[in-house]
Design a protein around this motif. Structure first.
Motif, short mmCIF file in Angstrom:
data_model
loop_
_atom_site.label_atom_id
_atom_site.label_comp_id
_atom_site.label_asym_id
_atom_site.label_seq_id
_atom_site.Cartn_x
_atom_site.Cartn_y
_atom_site.Cartn_z
N UNK A 129 0.82 -1.20 0.00
CA UNK A 129 0.00 0.00 0.00
C UNK A 129 0.86 1.25 0.00
N UNK A 130 0.19 2.39 -0.17
CA UNK A 130 0.92 3.66 -0.16
C UNK A 130 0.10 4.76 -0.78
N UNK A 131 0.79 5.85 -1.09
CA UNK A 131 0.17 7.02 -1.70
C UNK A 131 0.49 7.03 -3.18
N UNK A 132 -0.52 7.18 -4.01
CA UNK A 132 -0.33 7.18 -5.46
C UNK A 132 -1.26 8.23 -6.07
N UNK A 176 -2.59 6.08 -11.48
CA UNK A 176 -1.41 5.26 -11.28
C UNK A 176 -1.73 3.85 -10.84
N UNK A 177 -0.69 2.99 -10.77
CA UNK A 177 -0.86 1.61 -10.34
C UNK A 177 -0.29 1.36 -8.95
N UNK A 178 -0.77 0.31 -8.34
CA UNK A 178 -0.18 -0.24 -7.12
C UNK A 178 -0.40 -1.73 -7.16
N UNK A 179 0.51 -2.46 -6.56
CA UNK A 179 0.35 -3.90 -6.45
C UNK A 179 0.41 -4.30 -4.98
N UNK A 182 -11.60 7.44 -5.24
CA UNK A 182 -12.59 6.62 -4.51
C UNK A 182 -12.10 5.22 -4.18
N UNK A 183 -10.92 4.86 -4.67
CA UNK A 183 -10.30 3.59 -4.29
C UNK A 183 -9.55 3.71 -2.96
N UNK A 184 -9.46 4.93 -2.43
CA UNK A 184 -8.78 5.13 -1.16
C UNK A 184 -9.47 4.36 -0.05
N UNK A 185 -8.70 3.52 0.65
CA UNK A 185 -9.26 2.66 1.69
C UNK A 185 -8.13 1.87 2.33
N UNK A 244 -8.02 -13.06 8.71
CA UNK A 244 -7.83 -11.75 8.11
C UNK A 244 -6.42 -11.23 8.38
N UNK A 245 -5.95 -10.42 7.44
CA UNK A 245 -4.73 -9.67 7.67
C UNK A 245 -5.03 -8.38 8.41
N UNK A 246 -3.99 -7.63 8.68
CA UNK A 246 -4.14 -6.40 9.46
C UNK A 246 -4.47 -5.20 8.60
N UNK A 247 -4.34 -5.35 7.30
CA UNK A 247 -4.69 -4.27 6.37
C UNK A 247 -3.51 -3.43 5.95
N UNK A 248 -3.64 -2.84 4.77
CA UNK A 248 -2.65 -1.91 4.25
C UNK A 248 -3.36 -0.72 3.65
N UNK A 249 -2.88 0.48 3.95
CA UNK A 249 -3.56 1.71 3.51
C UNK A 249 -3.20 2.03 2.07
N UNK A 250 -4.22 2.31 1.28
CA UNK A 250 -4.04 2.81 -0.08
C UNK A 250 -4.70 4.19 -0.15
N UNK A 251 -3.93 5.17 -0.55
CA UNK A 251 -4.44 6.53 -0.68
C UNK A 251 -4.18 7.01 -2.09
N UNK A 252 -5.24 7.42 -2.78
CA UNK A 252 -5.14 7.89 -4.15
C UNK A 252 -5.45 9.38 -4.16
#
Length: 116
Positions: A9-12, A16-19, A88-91, A106-114
């Protein structure tokens, strides 16, 4: 001990893309269905994509054509390739394993910010 660890996760910028990756341990990965969920602030957690143990795939309508889920049984890892990202994909994105439709982890989650 079952463990699912998301990363990538991260800021994009929009477009853009993220994997994302979800590395698992302590589960019989090959026979688990694997899913990606996300939860935006103030919203319920929603299913983004899932892949069965046999490789059957489904996506939420909002991500069809932009996101791709895949799994590597040898590595016990599930991926989510996200292209053409939108604000709107930010989550927070979570991965989930599901065995026999009953036993979930479940995993602990990873933040994605667009950013727009």
């Amino acid at each position: 001990q079952e463990r699912l660890v998301e990363s990538g996760g991260g800021l994009v910028q929009a477009g853009g893309p993220l994997r994302l990756s979800c590395a698992t341990s302590g589960i019989a990965f090959r026979v688990n269905a694997m899913s990606w969920y996300r939860q935006a602030p103030g919203k319920q957690r929603e299913l983004v994509a899932d892949i069965s143990s046999g490789g059957k795939i489904s996506y939420a309508d909002s991500v069809k054509g932009r996101f791709t889920i895949s799994r590597d049984n040898a590595k016990g890892t599930v991926y989510l390739q996200m292209n053409s990202l939108k604000p709107e994909d930010t989550a927070v994105y979570y991965c989930r394993s599901l065995l026999m439709g009953t036993f979930a982890h479940w995993g602990q989650g990873t933040q994605v910010t667009v950013s727009s």
